[in-house]
Write a protein that holds these residues in place. Structure first.
Motif, short mmCIF file in Angstrom:
data_model
loop_
_atom_site.label_atom_id
_atom_site.label_comp_id
_atom_site.label_asym_id
_atom_site.label_seq_id
_atom_site.Cartn_x
_atom_site.Cartn_y
_atom_site.Cartn_z
N GLU A 75 0.67 -1.27 -0.12
CA GLU A 75 0.04 0.37 -0.25
C GLU A 75 0.76 0.97 0.58
O GLU A 75 0.33 2.17 0.57
CB GLU A 75 -1.15 0.12 1.45
N GLU A 77 1.91 4.22 -1.70
CA GLU A 77 1.22 5.68 -2.39
C GLU A 77 2.73 6.80 -2.57
O GLU A 77 3.33 7.52 -2.05
CB GLU A 77 0.07 6.16 -2.16
N GLU A 79 3.43 10.74 -5.07
CA GLU A 79 2.65 11.73 -6.35
C GLU A 79 3.68 12.33 -7.24
O GLU A 79 4.66 12.87 -6.66
CB GLU A 79 2.16 12.83 -5.58
N LYS A 84 -1.07 10.32 -9.45
CA LYS A 84 -1.34 9.72 -7.59
C LYS A 84 -0.64 8.36 -8.45
O LYS A 84 -1.80 7.50 -9.53
CB LYS A 84 -1.92 9.71 -6.51
N TYR A 86 0.06 3.73 -7.45
CA TYR A 86 -0.08 3.08 -5.81
C TYR A 86 0.90 1.98 -6.38
O TYR A 86 0.51 1.66 -7.56
CB TYR A 86 -1.54 2.72 -6.03
#
Length: 88
Positions: A75, A77, A79, A84, A86
């Protein structure tokens, strides 16, 4: 390790500007020391902490070629350019 990869501020309770003596107190004796009293690196497994002439931490890194086990990064993440991404 995950928080370091995300934010780069702290690695195993060691932060930039911390004294080498404080690192020893936090992590114990390093597995390997490269350098001398003026500058060098403390190795703790796959983690490397560089220190300067003031004997303060000025660099932190993870040497992935020294990893003894595989890590599953879940998980994550990030940007970039307003997009964004993942990763699992």
């Amino acid at each position: 390790m995950i928080e370091f990869l995300k934010k780069g501020k702290e690695l195993n309770n060691v932060h930039m500007g911390m004294s080498v003596d404080a690192v020893y107190s936090e992590l114990g004796e390093p597995d390997e020391i490269i350098g001398d009293n003026n500058s060098g690196y403390l190795h703790y497994g796959e983690y490397r902490y560089g220190y300067d002439i003031k004997r303060c931490i000025c660099e932190m890194s993870i040497e992935f070629n020294r990893l003894e086990k595989k890590y599953k990064l879940k998980e994550l993440e990030t940007e970039k350019y307003g997009v964004k991404f993942y990763e699992s």
